[in-house]
Design an enzyme around this catalytic site. Structure first.
Site, short mmCIF file in Angstrom:
data_model
loop_
_atom_site.label_atom_id
_atom_site.label_comp_id
_atom_site.label_asym_id
_atom_site.label_seq_id
_atom_site.Cartn_x
_atom_site.Cartn_y
_atom_site.Cartn_z
N LYS A 173 29.04 -18.56 2.31
CA LYS A 173 29.00 -17.09 2.42
C LYS A 173 27.62 -16.51 2.77
O LYS A 173 27.23 -15.47 2.26
CB LYS A 173 29.52 -16.44 1.13
CG LYS A 173 30.96 -16.79 0.82
CD LYS A 173 31.46 -16.12 -0.43
CE LYS A 173 30.99 -16.82 -1.69
NZ LYS A 173 31.68 -16.33 -2.90
N ASP A 209 34.40 -16.71 -9.60
CA ASP A 209 35.09 -15.41 -9.60
C ASP A 209 36.62 -15.53 -9.64
O ASP A 209 37.31 -14.67 -10.18
CB ASP A 209 34.65 -14.53 -8.41
CG ASP A 209 34.74 -15.23 -7.08
OD1 ASP A 209 35.07 -16.43 -7.04
OD2 ASP A 209 34.48 -14.56 -6.04
MG MG Z 1 33.36 -10.32 -6.19
#
Ligand code: MG
Ligand code: ADP
Length: 475
Positions: A173, A209
């Site tokens: 990312k 997450d």
């Molecule tokens: Mg997030």
């Protein structure tokens, strides 16, 4: 010839022109449409790759790592106390203070920027920055003198060696910080906190997450067995039976289950998805991303990439003279400048009302001459890119539902792409229903602040277990 005879001929000519254009556009974009046969093949491949990730012998070479998380039970509602949480994993970095009191949860949080030079700098710079943000937050909240446990939502692929030990396998990312891959991020964080010497914080749990989303939904819905992220990147986790996890080397006692962080974003990195990847998937990977050849499934379906993918198709249509009469704008020609949120805005237009589409074209992209037909094709490209993403995410969900194999399962979803795209959720509900094994019911639920609340809940459970062990003289 009289003009009366010309008109029908002109109309016919322009009809033919429109149809030819339509046919030419279709020929370029039709590769984005995946049939159910293709989607079922994707499911089969994903399931095979997940098995490879879970088996000891095949794991080292597996594309999908299927990391056991050391999170083995979902919260029971008795969790209480004050916790700090960190959420690092893409767009924003947040520090949170969470107060748990049974089913009541309150939180305060602050967003900090992670400057570009830190995203691509050194480990010490990154963790000093994080420690500084924690310290600032605690001083602002007037809690700098308290000793607080911290749950760290760190959303990059990590091999966990315990609840509070996590080695980064590789950055994704857009992050590329040197000196972190292969290291225990909790150690790096604690060292940075010690260097400052002005706060007393102990990181007791690292989660992903996906796990945060699942755990925070499970707090309200005990059927929540799957966590899904569709934000900057894409990933999912689910509760797996220990018998199936050959790579598990932790405690064998009950509950004989553990949440697996699949890291499915890396699906396809060994080439198995090449049968559906297009020329533009390849171009985006090679030229736009900082990690070529990696996270190929993620690059077909997450917020960091969908806008650019749509832009590449639009640019092709312009270059072929099929859009804007062949005239691009500087902004539309700039890589990364067609944001994924434009896709949401454009697809939010009501049928044949091009309000948002026109606004994006004019004000965001500086395109001056466009027709209604252009608006139509821009919408069409956006809807094909986002539908393909939603269909691929549906394959993943159907595979996980089949693996969990319970009659009724809730999937917790977080991430701005899912949250803000007008149709993503509906498309997924429909496609997952078609793909999942008969008889399995599912519900998709938006997770609110999973990265904060989930980390605090896991930290609370970690503290409770540690207190119990201390009382029993085990540590
Ligand atoms: Mg997030
Ligand atoms: P993270 O995954 O980093 O925690 P988010 O869940 O907020 O953060 O996801 C950020 C990603 O979502 C960005 O890549 C951005 O392109 C995308 N995004 C932001 N707003 C929207 C929107 N309105 N529609 C679709 N995608 C969006």
């Amino acid at each position: 010839m009289t003009s009366g005879m010309m008109a029908p001929l002109d109309r016919f000519r322009s009809w033919v022109k429109r149809r030819v254009k339509q046919w030419k556009v279709e020929r370029i974009v039709e590769e984005l449409k995946l049939s159910d046969v293709q989607l079922r093949k994707v499911m089969q491949l994903l399931d095979d790759e997940m098995n490879k990730g879970l088996c000891k012998g095949t794991n080292p070479n597996a594309a999908i790592k299927m990391f056991p998380t050391y999170v083995r039970s979902i919260p029971d509602g008795t969790e209480e106390g004050n916790y700090l949480a960190l959420d690092l994993g893409g767009t924003n970095f947040r520090v949170l203070l969470i107060r748990l009191n049974g089913s009541e949860v309150s939180m305060r949080s602050k967003i900090f920027l992670v400057p570009n030079f830190i995203m691509t700098g050194t480990a010490e710079e990154l963790f000093d920055h994080i420690a500084e943000c924690i310290s600032k937050f605690m001083h602002e909240e007037g809690i700098a003198d308290q000793k607080l446990p911290l749950g760290f939502t760190f959303s990059f692929p990590c091999k966990q060696e315990g609840l509070a030990r996590a080695r980064l396998s590789q950055w994704t990312k857009g992050f590329k910080v040197s000196g972190v891959e292969g290291e225990d991020i909790v150690r790096l964080l604690h060292e940075a906190i010690e260097r400052r010497d002005d706060i007393d914080v102990e990181c007791v749990a690292v989660i992903n997450d996906t796990v945060g989303a699942q755990i925070s939904c499970a707090h309200e819905d005990r059927n929540c067995q799957i966590g899904l992220i569709l934000g900057t990147g894409s990933n999912a986790c689910y509760m797996e039976q220990l018998d199936k996890v050959e790579t598990w080397d932790g405690d064998e006692r009950a509950p004989r289950q553990v949440i697996i962080n699949t890291e499915w974003g890396a699906f396809g990195d060994n080439g198995v998805l090449d049968f559906i990847r297009t020329q533009y998937d390849q171009e985006l990977d090679a030229k736009f991303s900082v990690n070529p050849g990696k996270q190929l499934y993620e690059k077909m379906m997450s917020g960091m990439y969908l806008g650019e993918l749509a832009r590449l198709y639009l640019e092709r249509l312009v270059n072929e003279g099929l859009l804007f009469e062949g005239q691009s704008s500087d902004l539309l020609s700039t890589p990364g400048r067609f944001y994924t949120k434009y896709i949401s805005e454009i697809e939010s237009d009501k049928r044949d009302d091009f309000k948002n589409t026109k606004s994006v074209l004019e004000y965001d992209l500086g395109i001056e001459n466009y027709s209604n037909a252009d608006c139509h094709y821009v919408q069409y490209v956006c809807s094909l890119v986002s539908s393909r993403a939603a269909h691929l995410a549906s394959c993943g969900c159907a595979v996980l539902l089949n693996r969990v194999a319970r009659p009724s399962v809730t999937i917790a979803v977080d991430g701005s792409l899912y949250r803000f795209h007008p149709k993503f959720g509906d498309i997924m509900e429909q496609k997952v229903s078609q793909l999942v094994n008969k008889g399995l019911k599912f519900k998709i639920m938006l997770s609110h602040d999973g990265s904060g609340k989930g980390a605090a809940l896991v930290a609370a459970v970690a503290c409770r277990i540690r207190d119990e062990q201390k009382r029993n003289g085990l540590i």
